[in-house]
Design a protein around this motif. Structure first.
Motif, PDB file in Angstrom:
ATOM      1  N   PRO A  39       0.818  -1.213   0.000  1.00 13.45           N
ATOM      2  CA  PRO A  39       0.000   0.000   0.000  1.00 13.45           C
ATOM      3  C   PRO A  39       0.851   1.263   0.000  1.00 13.45           C
ATOM      4  N   SER A  40       0.241   2.367  -0.412  1.00 13.58           N
ATOM      5  CA  SER A  40       0.937   3.661  -0.407  1.00 13.58           C
ATOM      6  C   SER A  40       1.349   4.031   1.025  1.00 13.58           C
ATOM      7  N   GLY A  41       2.543   4.588   1.165  1.00 12.56           N
ATOM      8  CA  GLY A  41       3.011   5.061   2.453  1.00 12.56           C
ATOM      9  C   GLY A  41       3.638   4.022   3.345  1.00 12.56           C
ATOM     10  N   VAL A  42       3.732   2.772   2.851  1.00 11.39           N
ATOM     11  CA  VAL A  42       4.267   1.718   3.714  1.00 11.39           C
ATOM     12  C   VAL A  42       5.789   1.747   3.772  1.00 11.39           C
ATOM     13  N   GLY A  43       6.442   2.386   2.780  1.00 11.10           N
ATOM     14  CA  GLY A  43       7.903   2.487   2.814  1.00 11.10           C
ATOM     15  C   GLY A  43       8.610   1.886   1.613  1.00 11.10           C
ATOM     16  N   LYS A  44       7.873   1.546   0.560  1.00 10.83           N
ATOM     17  CA  LYS A  44       8.492   0.922  -0.614  1.00 10.83           C
ATOM     18  C   LYS A  44       9.521   1.849  -1.269  1.00 10.83           C
ATOM     19  N   SER A  45       9.095   3.065  -1.565  1.00  8.31           N
ATOM     20  CA  SER A  45      10.005   4.013  -2.213  1.00  8.31           C
ATOM     21  C   SER A  45      11.153   4.398  -1.290  1.00  8.31           C
ATOM     22  N   SER A  46      10.872   4.470   0.007  1.00  7.00           N
ATOM     23  CA  SER A  46      11.929   4.804   0.967  1.00  7.00           C
ATOM     24  C   SER A  46      13.002   3.721   0.992  1.00  7.00           C
ATOM     25  N   LEU A  47      12.589   2.453   0.882  1.00  4.19           N
ATOM     26  CA  LEU A  47      13.565   1.362   0.830  1.00  4.19           C
ATOM     27  C   LEU A  47      14.415   1.475  -0.427  1.00  4.19           C
ATOM     28  N   LEU A  48      13.776   1.786  -1.540  1.00  3.59           N
ATOM     29  CA  LEU A  48      14.498   1.955  -2.803  1.00  3.59           C
ATOM     30  C   LEU A  48      15.514   3.090  -2.691  1.00  3.59           C
ATOM     31  N   MET A 158      13.973   0.848  -9.895  1.00  5.19           N
ATOM     32  CA  MET A 158      12.881   1.484 -10.636  1.00  5.19           C
ATOM     33  C   MET A 158      11.704   1.717  -9.691  1.00  5.19           C
ATOM     34  N   ASP A 159      11.253   2.969  -9.625  1.00  6.73           N
ATOM     35  CA  ASP A 159      10.185   3.346  -8.706  1.00  6.73           C
ATOM     36  C   ASP A 159       8.923   3.702  -9.491  1.00  6.73           C
ATOM     37  N   GLU A 160       8.051   2.725  -9.689  1.00  7.40           N
ATOM     38  CA  GLU A 160       6.785   2.906 -10.404  1.00  7.40           C
ATOM     39  C   GLU A 160       6.965   3.695 -11.704  1.00  7.40           C
ATOM     40  N   PRO A 161       7.853   3.247 -12.576  1.00  9.49           N
ATOM     41  CA  PRO A 161       8.181   4.062 -13.755  1.00  9.49           C
ATOM     42  C   PRO A 161       7.071   4.143 -14.801  1.00  9.49           C
ATOM     43  N   PHE A 162       6.083   3.234 -14.754  1.00 10.19           N
ATOM     44  CA  PHE A 162       5.056   3.208 -15.799  1.00 10.19           C
ATOM     45  C   PHE A 162       3.655   3.477 -15.268  1.00 10.19           C
ATOM     46  N   SER A 163       3.546   3.942 -14.032  1.00  9.84           N
ATOM     47  CA  SER A 163       2.241   4.048 -13.387  1.00  9.84           C
ATOM     48  C   SER A 163       1.336   5.094 -14.022  1.00  9.84           C
ATOM     49  N   ALA A 164       1.908   6.090 -14.689  1.00  6.78           N
ATOM     50  CA  ALA A 164       1.092   7.173 -15.251  1.00  6.78           C
ATOM     51  C   ALA A 164       0.663   6.903 -16.690  1.00  6.78           C
ATOM     52  N   ASP A 183      20.059  -8.668 -18.339  1.00  7.88           N
ATOM     53  CA  ASP A 183      21.374  -8.968 -17.749  1.00  7.88           C
ATOM     54  C   ASP A 183      21.704  -8.074 -16.561  1.00  7.88           C
ATOM     55  N   ARG A 184      20.686  -7.438 -15.960  1.00 10.05           N
ATOM     56  CA  ARG A 184      20.915  -6.568 -14.808  1.00 10.05           C
ATOM     57  C   ARG A 184      20.202  -7.126 -13.582  1.00 10.05           C
ATOM     58  N   THR A 185      20.633  -6.689 -12.428  1.00 10.60           N
ATOM     59  CA  THR A 185      19.889  -6.938 -11.198  1.00 10.60           C
ATOM     60  C   THR A 185      18.898  -5.792 -11.034  1.00 10.60           C
ATOM     61  N   VAL A 186      17.595  -6.122 -11.034  1.00  9.94           N
ATOM     62  CA  VAL A 186      16.553  -5.096 -11.062  1.00  9.94           C
ATOM     63  C   VAL A 186      15.691  -5.199  -9.807  1.00  9.94           C
ATOM     64  N   PHE A 187      15.438  -4.042  -9.191  1.00  8.06           N
ATOM     65  CA  PHE A 187      14.523  -3.946  -8.052  1.00  8.06           C
ATOM     66  C   PHE A 187      13.454  -2.937  -8.446  1.00  8.06           C
ATOM     67  N   LEU A 188      12.224  -3.422  -8.620  1.00  6.24           N
ATOM     68  CA  LEU A 188      11.132  -2.604  -9.150  1.00  6.24           C
ATOM     69  C   LEU A 188      10.024  -2.459  -8.122  1.00  6.24           C
ATOM     70  N   VAL A 189       9.731  -1.215  -7.754  1.00 10.21           N
ATOM     71  CA  VAL A 189       8.588  -0.911  -6.892  1.00 10.21           C
ATOM     72  C   VAL A 189       7.387  -0.607  -7.774  1.00 10.21           C
ATOM     73  N   THR A 190       6.255  -1.239  -7.484  1.00  8.52           N
ATOM     74  CA  THR A 190       5.058  -1.030  -8.287  1.00  8.52           C
ATOM     75  C   THR A 190       3.806  -1.199  -7.433  1.00  8.52           C
ATOM     76  N   HIS A 191       2.701  -0.570  -7.875  1.00 12.92           N
ATOM     77  CA  HIS A 191       1.397  -0.789  -7.259  1.00 12.92           C
ATOM     78  C   HIS A 191       0.582  -1.813  -8.046  1.00 12.92           C
ATOM     79  N   ASP A 192       1.127  -2.268  -9.160  1.00 15.31           N
ATOM     80  CA  ASP A 192       0.379  -3.089 -10.107  1.00 15.31           C
ATOM     81  C   ASP A 192       0.793  -4.561  -9.986  1.00 15.31           C
ATOM     82  N   PRO A 193      -0.059  -5.414  -9.395  1.00 13.52           N
ATOM     83  CA  PRO A 193       0.301  -6.830  -9.254  1.00 13.52           C
ATOM     84  C   PRO A 193       0.589  -7.511 -10.588  1.00 13.52           C
ATOM     85  N   MET A 194      -0.161  -7.161 -11.645  1.00 17.08           N
ATOM     86  CA  MET A 194       0.075  -7.795 -12.936  1.00 17.08           C
ATOM     87  C   MET A 194       1.406  -7.373 -13.530  1.00 17.08           C
ATOM     88  N   GLU A 195       1.805  -6.121 -13.333  1.00 13.97           N
ATOM     89  CA  GLU A 195       3.127  -5.685 -13.785  1.00 13.97           C
ATOM     90  C   GLU A 195       4.212  -6.518 -13.102  1.00 13.97           C
TER      91      GLU A 195
END
Length: 248
Positions: A39-48, A158-164, A183-195
């Protein structure tokens, strides 16, 4: 390029004596994509931002603890590329100059072959001299993705790069991201379960106060995955249940 394993150990972050998360542990394996839901405000972006060293302690406001290490024991400096939700394009620079902005600021020589390869990959070769105001939302995000890739770092945050974006543009950019970041190590924050289901090797859900991490889904099939397959639809329902319980 050596792609290391990233270890987040006992990460703690508090604002004004209120803990956002405490003693949080997470391992990001090389050449895999980990997605983080919650959920919003839980700390996902802060961890990133903590991983990217973008949070600095301020007097009586922020408490930081824990460590971020990598498997080769080298410094994380200059090994992370960060792509935010906003494309953050400079309006007075062309597409190609926005893509090479980091190198220009570091006064590095621009690699024309590398630039042309990326412009072709993100289908912007014909728009290379256009300004951001002349671009669609999808083209702007493709420019931001190319800028992230031009940095050529082994770890990409990546912090919700496609949400808009609209659904069709989002699906197209997810496909492009999966192919270009394989070929990269990727950590992606998203609100979209299907993404997350389309792009991730492993999905975590972050919830609670202080927030904790739950490993919700691990996937092994090739990416990007088609959103209408029975496997993904089943896992989508599973993620929604976890997210709803965490919110409740």
């Amino acid at each position: 390029m050596t792609v290391p394993t990233l270890f987040i150990e006992n990460a703690t972050l508090s604002y004004e004596n209120t803990p956002l998360f405490e003693h949080l542990n997470l391992t990001l394996l090389p050449k895999q994509c980990v997605c983080l839901l919650g959920p919003s405000g839980v700390g996902k972006s802060s961890l990133l931002r903590l991983i990217a060293n973008l949070i600095q302690p301020s007097k009586n406001a922020t408490l930081l603890a824990g460590s971020i290490k990598i498997s080769d024991n080298l410094s994380l400096d200059n090994r992370i590329a960060y792509m935010a939700q906003s494309d953050s394009l400079l309006p007075w620079l062309s597409v190609e100059k926005n893509i090479t902005l980091g190198a220009s600021l570091r006064r590095e020589k621009i690699d024309p072959e590398k630039l042309n390869t990326l412009l072709t990959a993100v289908n912007l070769i014909e728009a290379r001299h256009k300004l951001p105001a002349q671009l669609s939302g999808g083209m702007r995000q493709r420019t931001a993705l190319a800028r992230t890739l031009y940095e050529d770092k082994p770890i990409v945050l990546m912090d919700e790069p496609f949400s808009a974006l609209d659904v069709i543009t989002k699906l197209s950019l997810q496909d492009l991201t999966a192919s270009l970041l394989i070929d990269r190590t990727v950590f992606l924050v998203t609100h979209d379960p299907m993404e997350a289901l389309r792009l991730a090797d492993c999905i975590y859900v972050m919830s609670g106060s202080p927030a904790t991490l739950i490993e919700a889904v691990r996937l092994q099939s090739l990416k990007p995955r088609q959103p209408n397959t029975p496997e993904l639809l089943e896992k989508y329902a599973h993620l929604l249940e976890i997210l709803y319980k965490g919110h409740a």
